[in-house]
Design an enzyme around this catalytic site. Sequence first.
Site, PDB file in Angstrom:
ATOM      1  N   ASP A 278       0.197  -7.411  -3.398  1.00  0.00           N
ATOM      2  CA  ASP A 278      -1.214  -7.188  -3.088  1.00  0.00           C
ATOM      3  C   ASP A 278      -1.870  -6.487  -4.271  1.00  0.00           C
ATOM      4  O   ASP A 278      -1.231  -6.270  -5.305  1.00  0.00           O
ATOM      5  CB  ASP A 278      -1.372  -6.361  -1.810  1.00  0.00           C
ATOM      6  CG  ASP A 278      -2.599  -6.779  -1.016  1.00  0.00           C
ATOM      7  OD1 ASP A 278      -3.720  -6.670  -1.552  1.00  0.00           O
ATOM      8  OD2 ASP A 278      -2.436  -7.218   0.138  1.00  0.00           O
TER       9      ASP A 278
ATOM     10  N   TYR B 176      -3.270  -5.813  15.741  1.00  0.00           N
ATOM     11  CA  TYR B 176      -3.262  -5.011  14.520  1.00  0.00           C
ATOM     12  C   TYR B 176      -2.833  -3.597  14.877  1.00  0.00           C
ATOM     13  O   TYR B 176      -3.606  -2.811  15.434  1.00  0.00           O
ATOM     14  CB  TYR B 176      -4.630  -5.050  13.841  1.00  0.00           C
ATOM     15  CG  TYR B 176      -4.699  -6.145  12.788  1.00  0.00           C
ATOM     16  CD1 TYR B 176      -4.176  -7.406  13.049  1.00  0.00           C
ATOM     17  CD2 TYR B 176      -5.257  -5.924  11.538  1.00  0.00           C
ATOM     18  CE1 TYR B 176      -4.207  -8.416  12.092  1.00  0.00           C
ATOM     19  CE2 TYR B 176      -5.298  -6.926  10.573  1.00  0.00           C
ATOM     20  CZ  TYR B 176      -4.769  -8.169  10.858  1.00  0.00           C
ATOM     21  OH  TYR B 176      -4.782  -9.161   9.919  1.00  0.00           O
TER      22      TYR B 176
ATOM     23  N   TRP C 227      -0.517  -2.961   8.601  1.00  0.00           N
ATOM     24  CA  TRP C 227      -0.990  -2.704   7.242  1.00  0.00           C
ATOM     25  C   TRP C 227      -0.909  -1.199   7.002  1.00  0.00           C
ATOM     26  O   TRP C 227      -1.188  -0.406   7.898  1.00  0.00           O
ATOM     27  CB  TRP C 227      -2.418  -3.222   7.072  1.00  0.00           C
ATOM     28  CG  TRP C 227      -2.535  -4.675   7.399  1.00  0.00           C
ATOM     29  CD1 TRP C 227      -3.001  -5.238   8.545  1.00  0.00           C
ATOM     30  CD2 TRP C 227      -2.145  -5.775   6.560  1.00  0.00           C
ATOM     31  NE1 TRP C 227      -2.937  -6.607   8.479  1.00  0.00           N
ATOM     32  CE2 TRP C 227      -2.416  -6.964   7.269  1.00  0.00           C
ATOM     33  CE3 TRP C 227      -1.598  -5.862   5.279  1.00  0.00           C
ATOM     34  CZ2 TRP C 227      -2.150  -8.227   6.748  1.00  0.00           C
ATOM     35  CZ3 TRP C 227      -1.340  -7.115   4.759  1.00  0.00           C
ATOM     36  CH2 TRP C 227      -1.614  -8.281   5.481  1.00  0.00           C
ATOM     37  N   THR C 228      -0.566  -0.796   5.780  1.00  0.00           N
ATOM     38  CA  THR C 228      -0.184   0.606   5.578  1.00  0.00           C
ATOM     39  C   THR C 228      -1.096   1.382   4.630  1.00  0.00           C
ATOM     40  O   THR C 228      -0.657   2.349   4.011  1.00  0.00           O
ATOM     41  CB  THR C 228       1.269   0.666   5.069  1.00  0.00           C
ATOM     42  OG1 THR C 228       1.362   0.000   3.803  1.00  0.00           O
ATOM     43  CG2 THR C 228       2.225   0.042   6.065  1.00  0.00           C
ATOM     44  N   GLU C 229      -2.350   0.997   4.519  1.00  0.00           N
ATOM     45  CA  GLU C 229      -3.252   1.780   3.677  1.00  0.00           C
ATOM     46  C   GLU C 229      -3.229   3.266   4.056  1.00  0.00           C
ATOM     47  O   GLU C 229      -3.253   4.138   3.194  1.00  0.00           O
ATOM     48  CB  GLU C 229      -4.697   1.257   3.808  1.00  0.00           C
ATOM     49  CG  GLU C 229      -4.942  -0.076   3.136  1.00  0.00           C
ATOM     50  CD  GLU C 229      -4.786  -1.240   4.091  1.00  0.00           C
ATOM     51  OE1 GLU C 229      -4.009  -1.115   5.061  1.00  0.00           O
ATOM     52  OE2 GLU C 229      -5.420  -2.288   3.867  1.00  0.00           O
TER      53      GLU C 229
ATOM     54  N   ASP D 295      -2.173  -1.115  13.003  1.00  0.00           N
ATOM     55  CA  ASP D 295      -2.687  -0.012  12.193  1.00  0.00           C
ATOM     56  C   ASP D 295      -3.975   0.552  12.792  1.00  0.00           C
ATOM     57  O   ASP D 295      -4.496   1.541  12.295  1.00  0.00           O
ATOM     58  CB  ASP D 295      -2.916  -0.445  10.744  1.00  0.00           C
ATOM     59  CG  ASP D 295      -3.797  -1.680  10.618  1.00  0.00           C
ATOM     60  OD1 ASP D 295      -3.764  -2.539  11.519  1.00  0.00           O
ATOM     61  OD2 ASP D 295      -4.505  -1.806   9.594  1.00  0.00           O
TER      62      ASP D 295
ATOM     63  N   ARG E 121       0.838  -1.201   0.000  1.00  0.00           N
ATOM     64  CA  ARG E 121       0.000   0.000   0.000  1.00  0.00           C
ATOM     65  C   ARG E 121       0.873   1.251   0.000  1.00  0.00           C
ATOM     66  O   ARG E 121       0.605   2.210  -0.708  1.00  0.00           O
ATOM     67  CB  ARG E 121      -0.928  -0.022   1.209  1.00  0.00           C
ATOM     68  CG  ARG E 121      -2.166  -0.919   1.067  1.00  0.00           C
ATOM     69  CD  ARG E 121      -1.858  -2.339   0.666  1.00  0.00           C
ATOM     70  NE  ARG E 121      -3.024  -3.170   0.509  1.00  0.00           N
ATOM     71  CZ  ARG E 121      -3.421  -4.068   1.416  1.00  0.00           C
ATOM     72  NH1 ARG E 121      -2.730  -4.250   2.534  1.00  0.00           N
ATOM     73  NH2 ARG E 121      -4.488  -4.806   1.186  1.00  0.00           N
TER      74      ARG E 121
ATOM     75  N   TRP F 135      -5.833 -14.238  12.427  1.00  0.00           N
ATOM     76  CA  TRP F 135      -5.992 -12.776  12.445  1.00  0.00           C
ATOM     77  C   TRP F 135      -7.414 -12.333  12.740  1.00  0.00           C
ATOM     78  O   TRP F 135      -7.616 -11.250  13.291  1.00  0.00           O
ATOM     79  CB  TRP F 135      -5.517 -12.181  11.124  1.00  0.00           C
ATOM     80  CG  TRP F 135      -6.458 -12.315   9.957  1.00  0.00           C
ATOM     81  CD1 TRP F 135      -6.543 -13.359   9.098  1.00  0.00           C
ATOM     82  CD2 TRP F 135      -7.433 -11.357   9.527  1.00  0.00           C
ATOM     83  NE1 TRP F 135      -7.509 -13.114   8.144  1.00  0.00           N
ATOM     84  CE2 TRP F 135      -8.064 -11.888   8.387  1.00  0.00           C
ATOM     85  CE3 TRP F 135      -7.816 -10.094   9.977  1.00  0.00           C
ATOM     86  CZ2 TRP F 135      -9.088 -11.209   7.701  1.00  0.00           C
ATOM     87  CZ3 TRP F 135      -8.826  -9.420   9.310  1.00  0.00           C
ATOM     88  CH2 TRP F 135      -9.444  -9.975   8.176  1.00  0.00           C
TER      89      TRP F 135
ATOM     90  N   ASP G 291      -6.043 -15.138   2.367  1.00  0.00           N
ATOM     91  CA  ASP G 291      -7.141 -14.442   3.015  1.00  0.00           C
ATOM     92  C   ASP G 291      -7.992 -13.682   2.009  1.00  0.00           C
ATOM     93  O   ASP G 291      -7.559 -13.398   0.896  1.00  0.00           O
ATOM     94  CB  ASP G 291      -6.606 -13.459   4.064  1.00  0.00           C
ATOM     95  CG  ASP G 291      -5.774 -12.355   3.421  1.00  0.00           C
ATOM     96  OD1 ASP G 291      -4.926 -12.701   2.576  1.00  0.00           O
ATOM     97  OD2 ASP G 291      -5.971 -11.171   3.750  1.00  0.00           O
ATOM     98  N   GLU G 292      -9.191 -13.354   2.417  1.00  0.00           N
ATOM     99  CA  GLU G 292     -10.070 -12.430   1.698  1.00  0.00           C
ATOM    100  C   GLU G 292     -10.111 -12.724   0.195  1.00  0.00           C
ATOM    101  O   GLU G 292      -9.834 -11.858  -0.633  1.00  0.00           O
ATOM    102  CB  GLU G 292      -9.634 -10.985   1.960  1.00  0.00           C
ATOM    103  CG  GLU G 292      -9.747 -10.603   3.428  1.00  0.00           C
ATOM    104  CD  GLU G 292      -9.253  -9.197   3.721  1.00  0.00           C
ATOM    105  OE1 GLU G 292      -9.773  -8.560   4.664  1.00  0.00           O
ATOM    106  OE2 GLU G 292      -8.343  -8.739   3.016  1.00  0.00           O
TER     107      GLU G 292
ATOM    108  N   HIS H 289      -6.313 -11.040  -3.568  1.00  0.00           N
ATOM    109  CA  HIS H 289      -5.448  -9.849  -3.561  1.00  0.00           C
ATOM    110  C   HIS H 289      -4.493  -9.901  -4.756  1.00  0.00           C
ATOM    111  O   HIS H 289      -3.281  -9.738  -4.621  1.00  0.00           O
ATOM    112  CB  HIS H 289      -4.685  -9.758  -2.241  1.00  0.00           C
ATOM    113  CG  HIS H 289      -5.558  -9.376  -1.086  1.00  0.00           C
ATOM    114  ND1 HIS H 289      -6.064  -8.105  -0.925  1.00  0.00           N
ATOM    115  CD2 HIS H 289      -6.035 -10.101  -0.039  1.00  0.00           C
ATOM    116  CE1 HIS H 289      -6.805  -8.054   0.183  1.00  0.00           C
ATOM    117  NE2 HIS H 289      -6.807  -9.258   0.725  1.00  0.00           N
TER     118      HIS H 289
END
Length: 773
Positions: free
Chosen positions: A202, A427, A477-479, A429, A173, A402, A335-336, A272
Amino acid sequence: MKTINLLFLFVLYSICLTSCQESDSGQTIGIIPQPTSLQTAQGHFTLTSKTPLNIVKGADDLGPACKFFSELVARSLGSPLLTEQGETKTGAINIYIDTTLAKEAYTLHVTGKAIDIKAGSSSAVFYAFQSLRQMMPVSIEKGEKQPAIEIPDVTIQDQPRFAYRGLMLDVCRHLFSLDEIKTYIDMLAMHKMNRFHWHLTDDQGWRIEIKKYPELTKIGSMRKETVIGRNSGKYDGQAYGGFYTQEDIKEIVQYAADRYITVIPEIELPGHASAALASYPELGCTGGPYKVVGEWGVFDDVFCAGNDKTFEFFQNVFDEIIPLFPSEYIHVGGDECPKTAWKKCPKCQKRIKKEGLKNEHELQSYFIHRIENYLNSKGKKIIGWDEILEGGISQTATIMSWRGTKGGIEAAQKGNQVIMTPNTYAYLDYYQSLDTKNEPFAIGGYVPVEKVYSLEPTEGLTPEEGNMIIGVQGNLWTEYIPNFSQVQYMVLPRMAAIAETGWTPAKLKNYENFVGRTIALMERYDALGYNYAKHIMSVSGKTSFDEEKSCIRLTLAPNYQQAAIHYTVDGSTPTLQSPVYKEPLDITSDCDIRAQLFRNGKAIGKEFNQSFKISQAVKKKARLQNKISEVYAAQGSRTLTDGIRGTVDFRDGNWVGTCNDDMILVVDFEQPTTYSKVNVGCLNKVGDWICLPVAIRVYASENENDYTQVAEIKDIANREEFKEEGIHNITLNIENGKSRFVKVVVERQKFLPEDHPGAGNAAYVFLDEIEID
């Protein structure tokens, strides 16, 4: 009871036989992570530039540990320490490798004559040096010149509780330079952490060079632009990207190895995938077109599980990845991964039939298994996020739990190794304070240091099952973290809490003691120029409801002898002349509490500020008649009538949310009571699937059976005064209101609007306070 954010800070320099003691010189010995055993004695060892590092019994790989310590003290002493081999001698740091000890175990014995280190391996010697580091003056971090360094006499016996103690950094990100990555690794090393999880691919960017597939970095590493804020629909119009060459990777891996840290790469699959698909569209189910996305979230475009070229691609990618990373693990994500594309894809459906799979969840399991088998054939094991449990997993896969701890518990009970990294604790973030307006913009959530520290990785497991928990990890996580200064702020000092959870036996953990040692460690952060959060030095508070007095009770912290809390109740700034906090405050009327910690006559840390609006509903019985979300239940009806309004962060503990039903609150005044208005605090954050209600209705009753409507407001979302996102206090005026029971019905918008990315899904309604006056 609603928690505002209570950090039990009692002792700045705690006295604890196993962790934090005072030497004869008055120096506090506070080491993080807390050692298994620590005992002090009178005296000290004097370290000079002539003190040798004497390897009595060791191995060639002691070099990095000795080099680290020598270079650390050389900045202050003027020259590095010489390394030699020989018998035990006085005036030296004597190092023994004792293979009867556990690999990461060490003993450290400091006397006026010598420093003796016995360790199970070179990495344990490095950890002993880190303990020595924290026993030396902070001036060594700054490289201040001095002829000698005094180290207090001490005996430490120490070893970590868990073998895996890690921190993850997402560079997809937002990207960080090699020097910044090295600083991150230095931070890990100071805290005796031994795994660096590097999230390299990602939707928003592919960050590692793969020579066989040059388009991954030519196209996949660059996004056209980046969304502003939290998926606002507005973009900055600036191309963003970059990647690490294989030579960069080698440099970082070696830098970490010299600090006894293993780098674990994460290559996301099967979801992702946008950046990879934009580079090689044939790997997707539709063939594109795809793009490197510039917003945050989960996307339907995933790798095609029915296409053999997909698996050929990953085999080739991993053939280049494996030689770069000596780690026994490769993280494969997992994931996701939405199943939308697979359900429509003829190739994926054909694969399901051919392999005798029941559904798309088992197709994901097939995907993971196939990749795992290939990596196993190359001598590697996989780690995956807990979604890889869906559809079944092999016994050799390691699970990162997670989504809370549930997945980890399930995996451990199945006999799989588990690394606990629950978002509710680890987490980093997430916000560290409920005062989000004065914090760097973040993804949401609330995980203060105290919450991180409270993680017990084996909770809910038998001792045998608990043996399957091999470690803990914090994730960043760096969004919403565009620069490295903010990386440090989000990680420190929460990294210290993760480190101690991974190292120190559960029975020895003590939060109050940890806080004192952390405040001492912060002086090293300052000396090193690290940016860090200072919330544990700030006044914080917790509310509860006193049923006997029928009032809100506010408890403030820290409250200890070395400092004092001064407070005001009228919103004015606290000074040394303001009242001193001595016991919990009973809140019986509207007020604006401000409180500040003072030490040595000076204000330290952040000020506490909380307003209370004590409506008639606060002091009365209230109950919800509808089903609310378990995740967003807070304290239920008490949350809606506790006098505290929420922030714009719906996860701050002050909001109650649901997407299942209308919100219905009944307040019992116990006798006929007069009132003229009802105010309902609502949240409008459509990007987070939270919509304003369609309507609010108020009903009155004397017997709780026969209700009469006394007020209504309709078509709320379309009213001009409620158009903006954020908190809206919606007031309903009532003529001649008087009754024993008041029922407030908040009608939820059933579905997200048609122009919403999640159109058709259920909309949430969130309320923070219902005031009746």
